[in-house]
Design a protein around this motif. Sequence first.
Motif: not given
Length: 289
Positions: A157-176
């Motif tokens: 979790k903490r390593a991923a926070r430094h290279t986050l994709p844009p918010a729409p991409d994050r939402a899309l993965e949850v939506q899928e």
Amino acid sequence: MEWRCRGITWSGGVPGLRWRGGRVSALVYGQGLAFRAVGERRCPGARGNPCPLEAVVPGRATGGRCAECARLDRAHSVAADTFLDDPQPYRVYLAWFGPGMTKVGITAEARGEARLLEQGAVTFSWLGRGPLMAARRTEEVLRQALGVPDRVAYERKRAARHTLPPAPDRALEVQELYGRARKVGGWTETLEPLEFAARDHAAAFGLDGLPPFGGTVSELVDGGVVSGRLLAAAGPDLHLLDPGGRCLALDTRLMGGWVLQGAGEGDAFSVPVSEAVSAVDLSSQGELF
């Protein structure tokens, strides 16, 4: 006055440090932090009860409790399936922590988003609501059907926070994931389905524009100093820019049980730090076992 730390709180959706006795110190992004651990790390107790022995606990233990207090804490834990007769409604959620890092979980409806903040979920959506046991069964069914875990390692979790994709991409993965979950049969007979609505915590955590990940504080030690500027907080982690320019993660669960005193500007950062590992490397390592 002795200030013995109890870790982080996300009361009201904002981070703060808790202290024995109930006081809370607000944490503000951009502020400077400088403190020294003093003496021995002692068990803070469990469920609001002080440890009767004030037992000394290891510096690297994220639980931070002695064996007896840890058992007391687990004895009333929904997560451990030991507290099963709670009459209040529960919600099932789908949480996203980084690319490819999703999980399904449950939380008491009355807690709102607090559980998601405590876990460091960057994006999430509610899935359904209903009685505890129905929510628990749905969690287990979906874990198996969707191939997602009930927990994600904090190192990833903490390593991923430094290279986050844009918010729409994050939402899309949850939506899928939400769409796949709705297609799993059976659970909607015992839980009320909730419409998809992505909620994002990147702003609440202060994650936008974090510098490259520089490492993680391994433990606090007697006399050891932590200093730096607070850039972000997510789940139990503080992300600090230390005087040497490293962006370090400090798991506040390691702070619980320590007496902390203010450190001076001239006191050098002097607690052990482990080398940074990328989220990709941690994911590949996990596939080996």
